[in-house]
Design a protein around this motif. Structure first.
Motif, PDB file in Angstrom:
ATOM      1  N   THR A  95      -0.783   9.703  -0.060  1.00  0.00           N
ATOM      2  CA  THR A  95       0.438   8.894   0.036  1.00  0.00           C
ATOM      3  C   THR A  95       0.966   8.792   1.456  1.00  0.00           C
ATOM      4  N   SER A  96       1.169   9.924   2.122  1.00  0.00           N
ATOM      5  CA  SER A  96       1.726   9.913   3.478  1.00  0.00           C
ATOM      6  C   SER A  96       0.831   9.161   4.443  1.00  0.00           C
ATOM      7  N   TYR A  97      -0.487   9.295   4.290  1.00  0.00           N
ATOM      8  CA  TYR A  97      -1.410   8.635   5.205  1.00  0.00           C
ATOM      9  C   TYR A  97      -1.476   7.135   4.955  1.00  0.00           C
ATOM     10  N   LYS A  98      -1.276   6.714   3.709  1.00  0.00           N
ATOM     11  CA  LYS A  98      -1.210   5.280   3.431  1.00  0.00           C
ATOM     12  C   LYS A  98       0.024   4.667   4.094  1.00  0.00           C
ATOM     13  N   LEU A  99       1.152   5.372   4.040  1.00  0.00           N
ATOM     14  CA  LEU A  99       2.361   4.896   4.704  1.00  0.00           C
ATOM     15  C   LEU A  99       2.148   4.810   6.212  1.00  0.00           C
ATOM     16  N   GLY A 100       1.433   5.765   6.763  1.00  0.00           N
ATOM     17  CA  GLY A 100       1.126   5.731   8.187  1.00  0.00           C
ATOM     18  C   GLY A 100       0.293   4.528   8.554  1.00  0.00           C
ATOM     19  N   VAL A 101      -0.670   4.167   7.694  1.00  0.00           N
ATOM     20  CA  VAL A 101      -1.495   2.985   7.937  1.00  0.00           C
ATOM     21  C   VAL A 101      -0.636   1.724   7.891  1.00  0.00           C
ATOM     22  N   ASP A 102       0.260   1.652   6.890  1.00  0.00           N
ATOM     23  CA  ASP A 102       1.125   0.470   6.778  1.00  0.00           C
ATOM     24  C   ASP A 102       2.010   0.308   8.014  1.00  0.00           C
ATOM     25  N   ALA A 103       2.587   1.429   8.469  1.00  0.00           N
ATOM     26  CA  ALA A 103       3.448   1.371   9.655  1.00  0.00           C
ATOM     27  C   ALA A 103       2.656   0.960  10.885  1.00  0.00           C
ATOM     28  N   ALA A 104       1.462   1.475  11.032  1.00  0.00           N
ATOM     29  CA  ALA A 104       0.635   1.131  12.188  1.00  0.00           C
ATOM     30  C   ALA A 104       0.212  -0.332  12.148  1.00  0.00           C
ATOM     31  N   ASN A 105      -0.104  -0.834  10.956  1.00  0.00           N
ATOM     32  CA  ASN A 105      -0.480  -2.246  10.835  1.00  0.00           C
ATOM     33  C   ASN A 105       0.697  -3.154  11.181  1.00  0.00           C
ATOM     34  N   ALA A 106       1.911  -2.758  10.751  1.00  0.00           N
ATOM     35  CA  ALA A 106       3.104  -3.552  11.073  1.00  0.00           C
ATOM     36  C   ALA A 106       3.339  -3.583  12.568  1.00  0.00           C
ATOM     37  N   SER A 107       3.121  -2.458  13.234  1.00  0.00           N
ATOM     38  CA  SER A 107       3.286  -2.393  14.685  1.00  0.00           C
ATOM     39  C   SER A 107       2.279  -3.294  15.387  1.00  0.00           C
ATOM     40  N   VAL A 108       1.051  -3.306  14.889  1.00  0.00           N
ATOM     41  CA  VAL A 108       0.020  -4.169  15.472  1.00  0.00           C
ATOM     42  C   VAL A 108       0.412  -5.631  15.305  1.00  0.00           C
ATOM     43  N   SER A 109       0.911  -5.982  14.122  1.00  0.00           N
ATOM     44  CA  SER A 109       1.300  -7.374  13.865  1.00  0.00           C
ATOM     45  C   SER A 109       2.425  -7.817  14.788  1.00  0.00           C
TER      46      SER A 109
END
Length: 340
Positions: A95-109
């Motif tokens: 769960t925590s690592y999926k949230l980290g991926v989502d946050a990182a993808n948003a930052s990239v966007s």
């Protein structure tokens, strides 16, 4: 071998009237001759064997742990079970690592949008190279962070590097574990190695590639292996050298930790007095005896002997017989013998 006629074997056994022979010998009296087969006792030689003990280990053994921390939510196998290469052995709550991926993808966007806008300005010479370089590096950093978060998410699953047996499981579902902790031990046992200690005096007789017989008491079976390693330095305490014997294990019956008895041929040869197995008989008290022939008297004497190892169709005589004595090896059972 020679076929002789000895009247000694027709009548029942009686004690010799004069005790000129030891009490363990009986003379056979006669009335008529019976054909028997005789053979002179002779020395046989055999190669000595080096016998050493060892412990079984897997062909490859690895300790496995997660590269990230988290809570264990899945374990695929119990200790002693087989695991397959490339399969998930265990996993962490992602769960925590999926949230980290989502946050990182948003930052990239977000960074990508800003990069696109500033690139148009740079192409029109409305933005300096230094300012455009900052947004370019920012985009690269955001993409790298996204890649790291994806890797961390992937690392919540632990895969088996090769097929083998799960030797040790040092965690349970629900436990919080740290990164790098050795939680599982997996061993490839398609082939196994037997670790043994070779005495210094026998080291010259052990060569790489040499065949060895490996007896596993837990399986009551003997396997053929070969020496694959011989240590070059002696143990400081025992003055012995390590050696490893490789044994094929297609049925996966041999498991790490089993005790093995290894037999290796030695350059030494031993000589022993031997007779054909049929020459040695058993008395009612389970003692062993033979019939020794006296060609001059045409009589046969019953004599107790002690026996040793079996080798092919012969048996070792450890006491009670001298080299060259004539022993009856066939025809002893033709008479109706009565033991005194």
């Amino acid at each position: 071998m020679k076929t002789k006629y000895y009247p000694a074997l027709l009548m029942g056994l009686v004690l010799a009237s004069c005790q000129s022979k030891p009490s363990t010998e009986n003379v056979v009296t006669t009335e008529s001759a019976v054909p028997v087969i005789t053979q002179a006792a002779s020395l046989s030689s055999s190669e000595s064997q080096l016998s050493i003990s060892g412990n079984v280990e897997g062909n490859r053994t690895v300790k496995l742990g997660f590269l990230v921390a988290g809570k264990v939510n899945y374990i695929a196998a119990a200790e002693g079970q087989m695991v397959s290469a490339g399969k998930v052995l265990a996993s962490l709550d992602p769960t925590s690592y999926k949230l980290g991926v989502d946050a990182a993808n948003a930052s990239v966007s977000q960074t990508q949008d800003e990069y696109n806008r500033l690139k148009l300005m740079h192409d029109r010479n409305s933005l300096s190279d230094a300012d455009f370089s900052k947004i370019s590096n920012g985009l690269k950093q955001a993409e790298a962070q996204a890649g790291l978060q994806k890797k961390n998410l992937s690392d919540t699953k632990l895969y088996t590097p090769f097929s083998g047996v799960l030797l040790k499981k040092n965690t349970e579902i629900g436990e919080i574990v740290g990164s790098g902790m050795p939680l599982f031990i997996v061993s490839d046992i398609q082939k196994v190695k037997v670790n043994a200690a070779v005495p210094e005096s026998e080291l010259r007789n052990v060569k790489i590639g040499q065949k060895a017989q490996v007896y596993i008491s837990a399986l009551d079976s003997t396997f053929t292996g070969k020496v694959i390693e011989v240590g070059s330095a002696a143990d400081a305490t025992t003055r012995s050298f390590s050696a490893k014997i490789e044994v094929s294990n297609p049925k996966l019956l041999i498991r790490p930790g089993m005790i093995a008895e290894i037999k290796l041929p030695s350059a030494k040869k031993s000589e022993f007095l031997s007779l054909p197995t049929e020459a040695v008989l058993r008395d009612t008290d389970n003692s062993s005896y033979i019939y020794v022939a006296d060609p001059q008297k045409k009589q046969a004497f019953k004599r107790r002997v002690s026996i040793g190892r079996l080798q092919d169709s012969t048996i070792e005589i450890t006491s009670g017989l001298q080299k060259g004595e004539l022993v009856i090896t066939g025809g002893q059972q033709k008479s109706m013998m009565v033991h005194p």
